[in-house]
Each structure stands twice: as C-alpha cells, then as structure tokens.
Design an enzyme around this catalytic site. Structure first.
Site, mmCIF file in Angstrom:
data_model
loop_
_atom_site.group_PDB
_atom_site.id
_atom_site.type_symbol
_atom_site.label_atom_id
_atom_site.label_comp_id
_atom_site.label_asym_id
_atom_site.label_seq_id
_atom_site.Cartn_x
_atom_site.Cartn_y
_atom_site.Cartn_z
ATOM 1 C CG ASP A 1 9.395 52.242 48.807
ATOM 2 O OD1 ASP A 1 10.594 52.551 48.622
ATOM 3 O OD2 ASP A 1 8.959 51.856 49.909
ATOM 4 C CG ASP B 1 11.596 60.189 51.703
ATOM 5 O OD1 ASP B 1 12.579 59.496 51.396
ATOM 6 O OD2 ASP B 1 10.848 59.921 52.668
ATOM 7 C CD GLU C 1 13.293 54.140 53.556
ATOM 8 O OE1 GLU C 1 13.886 54.506 54.585
ATOM 9 O OE2 GLU C 1 12.246 54.670 53.149
ATOM 10 C CD GLU C 2 9.222 56.164 52.639
ATOM 11 O OE1 GLU C 2 9.006 55.989 53.852
ATOM 12 O OE2 GLU C 2 9.790 57.179 52.199
ATOM 13 C CD GLU D 1 15.939 57.805 52.965
ATOM 14 O OE1 GLU D 1 15.169 58.792 52.989
ATOM 15 O OE2 GLU D 1 15.555 56.659 52.672
#
Length: 380
Positions: A73, A104, A138-139, A167
C-alpha cells in the site's frame, strides 16, 4: 515506456508501481508477487483481514527463518497536477524513477524478489527458510496487517528468526543508515470537562481551557528520560487542541487535547500513563482520557542479522553503515516482540510521501545485490 532491455528488478518495480494501491487497496500487487515466488518453491498463503490483503510466502520448513517484510500500500498521491508525471505511470528521468511508492516501498519489494530468484537459482538447497511477509495496511491504521499475520503465525508456533524490513532507511546514499530499532509510540486523547456558559457570567460557568493551562504547561515541560546509547530522550508533542462552539461569547464546556509520546526503552507505557494520571489528579481536573499504544520500542543491538547487513553494505557499496533508531514507527514493531532480530534497510528516504516521489535507478540494482548478499551470509 518500453520495458525491453530493462533489468529484472526495474522491470518488476515498474509492474508494481503501475498498480494504484492506495491504502488499504493492494490492487493485485500480491497476486503478482505470488506469480514470481511460486515457481521458486514458495508456498503463498493469503491472509485477508477486513479490507486488508496480507501475504505470507515461505520456502523451506526448517529454521532459521529469514523473512523480508514490506507493504504494497502507498499513501494518497496529493494533487495530481502538482506531479511532473502521473504518479501511477512510473517515469524514468535523469537516472531517477518517479512514481508513488517508488521509495516507500515497492522498489524494495522488487529487490526482495529478484534477490531471492538469483540466490535460489545458485543455491537451491540453502539452509533454513526464506519468507516474505507483505501487507496492504502499513500506511493506514495498521490494525489488520502485519500484526494479524504475526498473531496467526504465533498461534501455529511458526517463528521468524531474522527479519529485514525494506523501509527506506538511507539518508544521503544507499546503505549509509540502517534502522536497528524504533521508538515506541503512545498517543492520548484527553478531554478536560468544564461547564459551558456566557463569557459575561464566568461565575456561572467553568472554563476548562483556563483550568487545563497550568497542567498543559507542566506536561510539556516534563523531562521523561535522557535516552540511552541507542535512543534519544523521550519526547511529547501536542498535536491538536479544540474547545468552544465557534461563538466568541460562549465559555466552552470541554477541552479536547491530542498528544503523543515517542519513547525509548527507558520507559514503559504504564509508567507514562501513571505519571500523566498523577499530574491530572494533582491539578484537580475533571477529565477522561483514552490511550492508544501504536507500538513498543525495540532494538537489535547485536547479532547475525546486523553483521550480515554491515558486511553486505560494505561489499556492495564500499561504506560502513550507521545504526539509527530515529524516525517514526514501522511494522517492525509487531515482529520484534516475538524475539526476532529486526532491521530496516532500503532506499534513500528524502522523497517519501512527497509529490514526485522517486528512487535512484542504480540503487535498485545495488539494493538487490545487498539483499542477495545478506541471504548468502545467513543461509549458506
């Protein structure tokens, strides 16, 4: 863009970046990943929770388990007209790859996979197991992603020994910084209760803003700790304050304060909550408070994973890396409490979440070599 004559890593990165996987939408990225992993002997297990897509892919049945962890994501693009090229049409300009998710962290995922392909082709009978833990949460709130996968794995007694999170850890050049830990994050919403009334008759009301002001001044002045060899001192920041009806002649009935602490291993969430509670009591404030623990601090001080990363970066980039625990949180906070050694190593992070997010094309090939070297260091 003509995809012929592209390196395998860049070609896969382009395929992933074309998919508009704004959190929590995976947009088919994990299916594409499985198509690459299954021919290598990986068992791909999809673990959907709510709107979130999660993937646990593993090759091998024996310990130790080396896991790459990442997310498909991405954050929203922001205004499209501010981008020099469409954010989901990856574009090469002046040696840079532009797209939302380029740094990212879809490029890291492409590096994971191509590194595995090269390593397995040369060492099909490697020691231990290789795994990938990929989420689309994750976001976002991070409630139905990596944390749920880890809970599932623990319930069936499946453990990760070494975890490399892709990351974007680098600062000026690839590999100059590796994150070997992260601070904990504890948030709070505090409501100070008063009594609404007319500003001309303050004796008939109780202004929570006035009552809270001395408390807030003391709260932000607290020295929580002095940090340690791995972490800076704990910090507290007030992010939002709200009171009032919008009218200028009304004393508000309550004050809402949002604050967050980024804390080191010198503190526990319980100790923080206790100290804030004592301060509220001492100031005699009628209140309610809700705490939200996003993650505990973790640190990988030494070990085989750290040694493997240092050696790989030195071999590929010719530099000695620096360990850091700075920055926000990552999904490593859900993996480290299981006892795994956890590191974050990925591209330069200068453009993440920004308009015109990008990554150096040459860094993709170097990062692939670093990941492959780490596999060699740990599983041969």
């Amino acid at each position: 863009m003509n995809d012929t004559n592209l390196t395998p890593t860049l070609e896969l990165a382009l395929q992933l970046l074309r998919r508009p996987s704004v959190t929590p939408d995976d947009a088919g990225c994990q299916q594409l990943i499985c198509q690459r992993l299954e021919p290598l002997g990986f068992r791909c297990e999809h673990m959907p929770f709510g709107e979130v897509s999660n993937l646990w892919a593993r090759r091998g049945n024996e310990a130790p388990v080396f896991a790459f962890a990442g997310h498909t994501d991405v954050v929203p693009t922001g205004p499209l007209d501010a981008w020099d090229s469409p954010p989901f049409e990856p574009t090469l300009r002046d040696g840079l790859l532009y797209a939302r998710g380029a740094a990212d962290m879809k490029s890291s995922i492409a590096c994971f996979i191509v590194a595995c392909e090269g390593f397995i082709a040369e060492h099909p009978r490697h020691q231990g197991s290789i795994a990938l833990l990929i989420t689309s949460d994750e976001e976002g709130p991070a409630r139905d992603g990596t944390v749920k996968v880890i809970e599932t794995l623990q319930a069936r007694d499946e453990h990760i020994d070494w975890c490399l999170v892709g990351e974007p850890s680098s600062t000026e050049r690839l590999g100059d910084v590796v994150k070997n830990g992260r601070r904990g994050s504890l948030g709070a919403r505090l409501v100070i209760l008063g009594q609404q009334g007319h500003v001309a008759y303050p004796h008939l009301a109780d202004n929570p803003v006035h009552r809270a002001a001395p408390f807030l001044a003391e709260l932000v002045a607290i020295e929580w700790d002095q940090g340690n060899d791995f972490f800076p001192p704990t910090t507290l920041q007030i992010s939002n304050i709200h009171a009032g009806t919008g009218a200028t002649n009304v004393i508000p009935g309550e004050l809402v304060v949002d604050f967050n602490l980024r804390f080191s291993t010198e503190l526990t969430p319980e100790a923080i909550q206790q100290r804030v509670g004592q301060l509220l009591e001492r100031h005699g404030l009628d209140h309610r408070i809700e705490w939200n623990l996003s993650g505990l601090p973790f640190i990988t001080e030494t070990g085989a994973l750290l040694d493997a990363a240092r050696d790989a970066i030195r071999a590929v980039e010719g530099i000695d890396t620096t360990m850091s625990t700075a920055g926000g949180t990552s999904d490593g906070r859900f993996i480290a409490p299981t006892g795994a050694q956890v590191l974050e190593l990925g591209p330069v992070n200068a453009s993440i979440h920004k308009i015109n997010e990008h990554v150096r094309v040459t860094d993709l090939e170097a990062l692939t070599r670093i990941y492959r070297k780490m596999l060699e260091n740990l599983l041969l």
